[in-house]
Design a protein around this motif. Sequence first.
Motif, short mmCIF file in Angstrom:
data_model
loop_
_atom_site.label_atom_id
_atom_site.label_comp_id
_atom_site.label_asym_id
_atom_site.label_seq_id
_atom_site.Cartn_x
_atom_site.Cartn_y
_atom_site.Cartn_z
N ASP A 15 -10.01 1.36 0.14
CA ASP A 15 -8.84 2.07 -0.39
C ASP A 15 -8.72 1.86 -1.90
O ASP A 15 -8.39 2.80 -2.64
CB ASP A 15 -7.57 1.58 0.30
N VAL A 16 -8.99 0.64 -2.36
CA VAL A 16 -8.93 0.37 -3.80
C VAL A 16 -9.99 1.17 -4.54
O VAL A 16 -9.72 1.81 -5.57
CB VAL A 16 -9.13 -1.14 -4.06
N ASP A 75 -11.56 3.97 -3.60
CA ASP A 75 -11.29 5.40 -3.57
C ASP A 75 -10.13 5.78 -4.48
O ASP A 75 -10.07 6.91 -4.99
CB ASP A 75 -10.96 5.85 -2.13
N ASP A 76 -9.22 4.85 -4.71
CA ASP A 76 -8.10 5.14 -5.60
C ASP A 76 -8.50 5.08 -7.07
O ASP A 76 -8.00 5.87 -7.88
CB ASP A 76 -6.97 4.13 -5.33
N VAL A 77 -9.42 4.17 -7.43
CA VAL A 77 -9.72 3.95 -8.83
C VAL A 77 -10.86 4.83 -9.36
O VAL A 77 -10.93 5.13 -10.56
CB VAL A 77 -10.04 2.46 -9.09
#
Length: 325
Positions: free
Chosen positions: A63-64, A66-68
């Motif tokens: 998740d980290v 894919d977010d950054v």
Amino acid sequence: MRVLVTGGAGFIGSRYVRGLVTGEYGRPYEVTVLDALTYAGNVANLPEDPRVRLVVGDVADRDVVDDVLPGHDAVVHFAAESHVDRSVDSAAEFVRSNVLGTQTLLEGVVRAGRPIRVVHVSTDEVYGSIEQGSWTESEPLLPNSPYAASKAGSDLVARALWRTHGVDVSITRCCNNYGPRQHPEKLIPRFVTSLLRGGTVPVYGQGRNVREWLHVDDHCRAVHRVLTGGRAGAVYHVGGGTALSNLDLTRRLLALCGADGSRIRHVTDRPGHDGRYALDDTRIRTELGWVPRTRFDEGLAATVAWYRDHPGWWEPAVTEPAAAP
């Protein structure tokens, strides 16, 4: 170009970030640092610059990642657990961070659905030990420590995702680095900070193990050459350092700190301790025109001076008392 630097608050990563934003590599870049800020990451290593954005997160967290990732044109992947001694006692965190972290990051690049250039930063330790000559990039991987095995695994993940998904990734394998802001668990800062506190230095066995030493500035210039000119799927050795036995290096550090041989403690050797590393760096020199610039004697003296002048940086990171002579 917007560059994502994983592990950018660590020793080598932060030096690279400083070079990116100051225009040292041709022009200033916009930089995002992704760092979990474990014990080896330090916000104080990062420049105070509006072009630098810090994201605190784990590279092994999908998740980290894919977010950054969106909006970045390139990724330089420094994030890794890297201390051999700790890997002998606790290998699981090395496998998770180094292998799973690399897999998660590169699969995130695939999911991003747009071209993103990647440099995966690795180590000469993946080859094991060599008695004579030097390794070329075609040598088999024969790691002998859990740390080296986890880095070899991450290299193979990078190669597989290049072949399977066409990820535009190159791999660099460098010799031992030295310079300012290196965590005191590593040999040079550990010895220097102990000597500055009046303590002794522990040398494994007879100190005959040989390593090449390269200044962090030269390593970071090499990484950027590979980022901007390297071939996808290719491995580049970053060598050209000064080869010294651990005992020879220790004697140089003693002299720079105004100490003598009575400050050396010979201790039981580390399990599986590799004897000698040596890299053939012909490829990066001929293809990309990289050569090291920092003379070892000058770089080492400047490094010792930096630790002498910045006790406020390293004292909080020292976890053991200096052994009395």
